[in-house]
Write an enzyme that holds these catalytic residues in place. Structure first.
Site: not given
Ligand SMILES: NC(=O)C1=CN([C@@H]2O[C@H](COP(=O)(O)OP(=O)(O)OC[C@H]3O[C@@H](n4cnc5c(N)ncnc54)[C@H](OP(=O)(O)O)[C@@H]3O)[C@@H](O)[C@H]2O)C=CC1
Ligand SMILES: O=C(O)[C@H](O)CS(=O)(=O)O
Length: 491
Positions: A164, A189-190, A242-243, A264-265, A395
């Site tokens: 998001w 998408p989110a 995302g995470s 891509e974390l 994070e």
């Protein structure tokens, strides 16, 4: 949270851009599972009810994408480039409206949202150009009667799951190289921010991208869609942002199909200020790096390390600048920091601040809760932070700037590298040998030197360690959507 209601259609020059259905095979579809609400995080009001597509409908989208991909791959690179160029032009022509839609569903200030649209569009422009340059090679034969050729061919159907925090750019950063390579694409998408993805379907249709090449499947159930993407044999590429936690789940699920994955974390970026830094430049860089998107980016400064000799001066300069930043509704003029995406995000920021203070850190700006209601959170600066505190390992993803003190290069490099993450890192220094030594010693995919902003379509964006797999952007970015075929011919 203010009480204004968001009449999104009335804010748009072209209200037809506000689409709420799914986009499959060039058709706009309602959700078999009804609809789900999209809210404005600044006001808490429902701004749209979006089609809630079922797992079966996602399967239909994959089937349509598989069929469309064959023809799309037969187009020349130049023909695909022309379509992508039109898509780019339409994004930029509608930049204001796309920015308003983005701010309404995600919360970031309108200027930042418009900036994200331009950033997102830059990937479509860049990879449209790359579509013409997908070169193979010939290799001298290993025997006198052998001729060797290497082809680069599109991998097939690519599926994306995106977060998001950058609801436009995270999709275009994946869809652009995929379509340029000749792949077809299914985007999920989110659930917090589906409108920015759906409008890319509206513009794809207007750009003449063939039906089935680009599909958007909004859904309230992320895990069901993720399972369909990972278990459907027609999907040959999964690209996720995302995470790290969710990245691990998807990698495990994709393993059964030996599916090619880009990840891509999460990040935990160190931002280091040496005693030979330009302190005013370092303060400005720290503000842009820490507070962009209200700290909700994977490349935000998560830990700020300042050398002992300049620690107090830097802390005071930073405090004096940050206290002037305005927290408010992203749709209102003059807002520097919008709301966080939801209450859970606020709780996580509060948890990190509380933990730091309980372990001896000192708040020099902010109180951990802004005087506005809901998801707003005042920018907070804390000194005396140490590696033992939660913020050193987790994070924050919010407007919390923890200042750590260090004595020398070896100490700060060891602290900066003491994390499972390795996405972005930054440092300010002038001495050339220090710059080379520190840049080479930092265990990160990205190093910003005397800058707090590194995001561009021309460079390879990605992490090492548990921050991800693969690179997005740059001429490298298209490789993940191509397969290499070796042809050995006997003559
Ligand atoms: N490296 C990078 O470029 C980026 C990394 N991040 C990282 O992501 C985190 C914040 O973003 P956030 O969106 O909360 O991250 P999440 O990982 O929770 O969500 C990312 C996306 O994955 C979906 N998702 C969640 N669980 C599953 C599942 N089991 N199967 C399939 N899809 C799933 C979410 O859907 P839904 O929201 O609908 O549940 C969302 O669309 C931070 O750690 C941040 O560092 C974020 C952006 C960029
Ligand atoms: O989702 C993110 O945090 C983005 O990857 C950061 S950037 O590419 O917009 O800098």
């Amino acid at each position: 949270m203010n009480d204004a209601k968001t009449d999104l259609k009335s804010l748009l020059k072209d209200p037809s851009l506000l689409e709420t259905r799914g986009y499959i095979g060039g058709k706009w579809v309602e959700g078999d599972d009804g609809t789900f609400d999209v809210t404005n995080p600044a006001r808490g009001d429902v701004i749209a009810q979006v089609a809630d597509l079922s797992r079966a409908q996602v399967g239909e989208a994959i089937a349509v994408a598989e069929k469309a991909q064959k023809d799309w791959a037969s187009w020349t690179g130049k023909e695909r480039a022309a379509c992508l160029r039109k898509w780019f032009d339409l994004m930029m022509e509608n930049q204001d409206d796309l920015g308003i839609i983005l701010t309404a569903e995600q919360g970031k200030p309108l200027a930042e949202a418009k900036g994200e649209v331009a950033y997102g569009a830059s990937f479509i422009e860049f990879f449209g150009e790359e579509a013409k340059r997908i070169y193979g090679e010939t290799i001298p034969g290993h025997q006198r009667d052998k001729r060797i050729t290497v082809l680069k061919q599109p991998i097939g159907v690519a599926a994306s799951i995106t977060p998001w925090n950058f609801p436009n750019a995270m999709i275009t950063r994946k869809a652009a190289p995929a379509l340029a390579a000749g792949c077809s694409f299914v985007a999920r998408p989110a659930a917090e921010t589906p409108l920015s993805a759906i409008v890319m379907g509206v513009l794809a249709e207007r750009a003449g991208i063939p039906a089935g090449v680009f599909n958007v499947v909004p859904s309230s159930s992320s895990s069901a869609v993720g399972k369909e993407f990972c278990e459907n044999p027609a999907v040959r590429k999964l690209t996720f942002t995302g995470s790290t936690e969710v990245g691990r789940i998807l990698l495990k699920q994709a393993a059964d199909q030996v599916m090619k994955c880009s990840m891509e974390l999460g990040g935990n970026a160190p931002f280091i200020v040496f005693d030979d830094a330009d302190l005013d430049a370092a303060v400005e860089g720290a503000i842009m790096c820490k507070f962009r998107n209200n700290g909700q980016t994977c490349v935000c400064a998560n830990r700020i390390y300042v050398q002992a000799g300049v620690y107090d001066t830097f802390a005071e300069k930073l405090r004096a600048r940050v206290e002037k930043m305005k927290v408010g509704d992203g749709l209102e003029e003059g807002t520097d920091l919008g709301p966080l995406i939801n209450a859970e995000a606020s709780d996580k920021v509060q948890e990190h601040i509380k933990d730091a203070v309980e372990h001896g850190a000192k708040v020099i700006l902010g109180n951990g809760e802004d005087d506005m209601r809901g998801n707003f959170f005042g920018p907070t600066i804390v000194t005396g932070v140490t590696q033992e505190m939660k913020v050193a390992q987790e994070e924050t993803f919010g407007p919390f700037a923890p200042l750590f003190k260090f004595e020398d290069e070896d100490e700060v490099i060891a602290m900066a590298n003491d994390t499972i993450f390795g996405l972005a890192s930054y440092f300010y220094a002038k001495d050339l040998s220090r710059v080379y030594k520190v840049a080479e010693a930092l265990e990160y995919g990205i190093v910003g030197v005397n800058t707090g902003i590194i995001s561009t379509e021309v460079a390879p964006f990605g992490g090492v360690k548990q921050s991800g797999l693969g690179r997005e952007g740059s001429h490298h970015g298209i490789e993940d959507f191509l397969e290499m075929k070796y042809i050995c011919m006997s003559v």
